[in-house]
Design an enzyme around this catalytic site. Structure first.
Site, PDB file in Angstrom:
ATOM      1  N   LYS A 141      41.221  41.216  40.558  1.00  0.00           N
ATOM      2  CA  LYS A 141      39.796  41.562  40.592  1.00  0.00           C
ATOM      3  C   LYS A 141      39.558  42.669  41.606  1.00  0.00           C
ATOM      4  CE  LYS A 141      36.528  38.819  42.429  1.00  0.00           C
ATOM      5  NZ  LYS A 141      35.815  39.711  43.405  1.00  0.00           N
ATOM      6  N   ASP A 182      42.016  38.355  44.019  1.00  0.00           N
ATOM      7  CA  ASP A 182      41.229  39.472  44.543  1.00  0.00           C
ATOM      8  C   ASP A 182      42.127  40.534  45.172  1.00  0.00           C
ATOM      9  OD1 ASP A 182      38.458  39.597  44.210  1.00  0.00           O
ATOM     10  OD2 ASP A 182      38.083  38.075  45.735  1.00  0.00           O
ATOM     11  N   ASP A 210      39.046  36.792  48.076  1.00  0.00           N
ATOM     12  CA  ASP A 210      39.216  37.232  49.463  1.00  0.00           C
ATOM     13  C   ASP A 210      38.240  36.513  50.386  1.00  0.00           C
ATOM     14  OD1 ASP A 210      36.937  38.541  48.635  1.00  0.00           O
ATOM     15  OD2 ASP A 210      37.602  40.545  49.221  1.00  0.00           O
ATOM     16  N   SER A 211      37.381  35.672  49.807  1.00  0.00           N
ATOM     17  CA  SER A 211      36.547  34.775  50.609  1.00  0.00           C
ATOM     18  C   SER A 211      37.403  33.818  51.426  1.00  0.00           C
ATOM     19  CB  SER A 211      35.597  33.980  49.704  1.00  0.00           C
ATOM     20  OG  SER A 211      36.306  33.370  48.633  1.00  0.00           O
ATOM     21  N   GLU A 223      27.233  39.465  41.146  1.00  0.00           N
ATOM     22  CA  GLU A 223      26.896  38.660  42.323  1.00  0.00           C
ATOM     23  C   GLU A 223      25.542  39.018  42.908  1.00  0.00           C
ATOM     24  OE1 GLU A 223      28.607  37.234  46.690  1.00  0.00           O
ATOM     25  OE2 GLU A 223      29.885  38.431  45.359  1.00  0.00           O
ATOM     26  N   GLU A 249      36.326  45.145  43.371  1.00  0.00           N
ATOM     27  CA  GLU A 249      34.895  45.366  43.560  1.00  0.00           C
ATOM     28  C   GLU A 249      34.552  46.826  43.298  1.00  0.00           C
ATOM     29  OE1 GLU A 249      33.418  43.994  47.307  1.00  0.00           O
ATOM     30  OE2 GLU A 249      34.261  41.975  47.071  1.00  0.00           O
TER      31      GLU A 249
END
Length: 276
Positions: A118, A88, A49-50, A187, A120
């Site tokens: 993925k 993501d 999602d970056s 991270e 978070e």
């Protein structure tokens, strides 16, 4: 091309089996052409999602939508052949309930063809991760600095640098691993914590600003290529492509304005008349 003749992609179980083995190589990609390059050398391609920061210029990843992730995930799948592609789950697409998470994850898997998603979050997401895994969704976890939580964290500072925060993140990683994640991104944490997490969990850890002791590493492609104007401390610049690209654009603009481009070799001629 038949299924038998198609290049075989790496799978989530194969990545899980790499614990304490040869380090896992992961990079981000959001486009078919960069995916084709990354695919040759990486075990995993992360459609992160970056892309909100890199492609769209957002200050955070919060504005990224599920539709954006699906579009770019599909592009990366078309450009790659061998790497496991992980997409993501963006902010707001999985937090409300286990059912919401499964609905969103199923869309991603079905509409992109990717091999895993993925999410978070640590202990708070463990139940959701287990729910997904039990329903056939391979999940990569993400602990430590979680960019989607920027509005509650307040900044992108490194995590786990004091005893209390370190202990909490370690428990987050354990919970995610026990829930069935096939790997965990760690991270921006203190290096000793990155080591400790790697030793404590069954799932392979993939560090980004964590520790060389992690089971693998990941970077944002544009950061390591020197295409980003700024990069975090944990980024090593393996290239400096930004100035070269700018110079090429400048040369093009100069030649257009001076009418040096297009030259004779870049235009089409009339067909010669047939001989009488």
């Amino acid at each position: 091309m038949s299924i038998q003749n198609a290049a075989r992609r790496k799978t989530a179980p194969e990545i899980f089996a790499r614990k304490s083995g040869e380090p896992i190589v992961m990079l981000t990609s959001y486009h078919a052409h960069t995916a084709a390059l990354v695919d040759k050398y990486c075990d995993i391609i992360l459609v992160g999602d970056s892309l909100g920061n890199v492609m769209h210029g957002f200050e955070t990843t919060v504005p990224v939508t599920l539709e954006m992730m699906i579009l770019q995930g599909h592009a990366v799948m078309r450009g790659s052949k061998q790497a496991l592609v992980v997409v993501d789950m963006p902010f707001g697409s999985y937090e409300a309930s286990k059912e919401q998470a499964f609905h969103s994850a199923a869309r991603v898997l079905k509409e992109t063809g990717c091999g895993a998603i993925k999410v978070e979050g640590g202990q708070r997401m463990a139940e959701t991760i287990a729910f997904l895994v039990n329903r056939g969704v391979p999940v990569m976890g993400h602990v430590g600095l979680t960019p989607q939580s920027i509005n509650t964290l307040g900044s992108f500072r490194a995590r786990g640098r004091d005893e209390a925060d370190s202990a909490m993140i370690l428990e987050d990683a354990k919970a995610v691993s026990e829930a069935g994640a096939f790997s965990i991104v760690v991270e921006a944490v203190a290096e000793p914590l990155g080591r400790k997490i790697t030793e404590a969990v069954a799932a392979p850890t993939i560090g980004i600003g964590a520790s060389v002791a992690c089971d693998g590493q990941v970077l944002v492609l544009e950061d390591m290529l020197g295409l980003s104007p700024w990069a975090p401390k944990f980024v090593k610049r393996y290239g400096d492509l930004g100035p070269g690209i700018e110079k090429a654009i400048q040369d093009y603009a100069d030649e257009v304005r001076s009418r040096a481009f297009p030259g004779p070799e870049h235009v089409y001629n009339l067909k010669p008349k047939a001989a009488k």
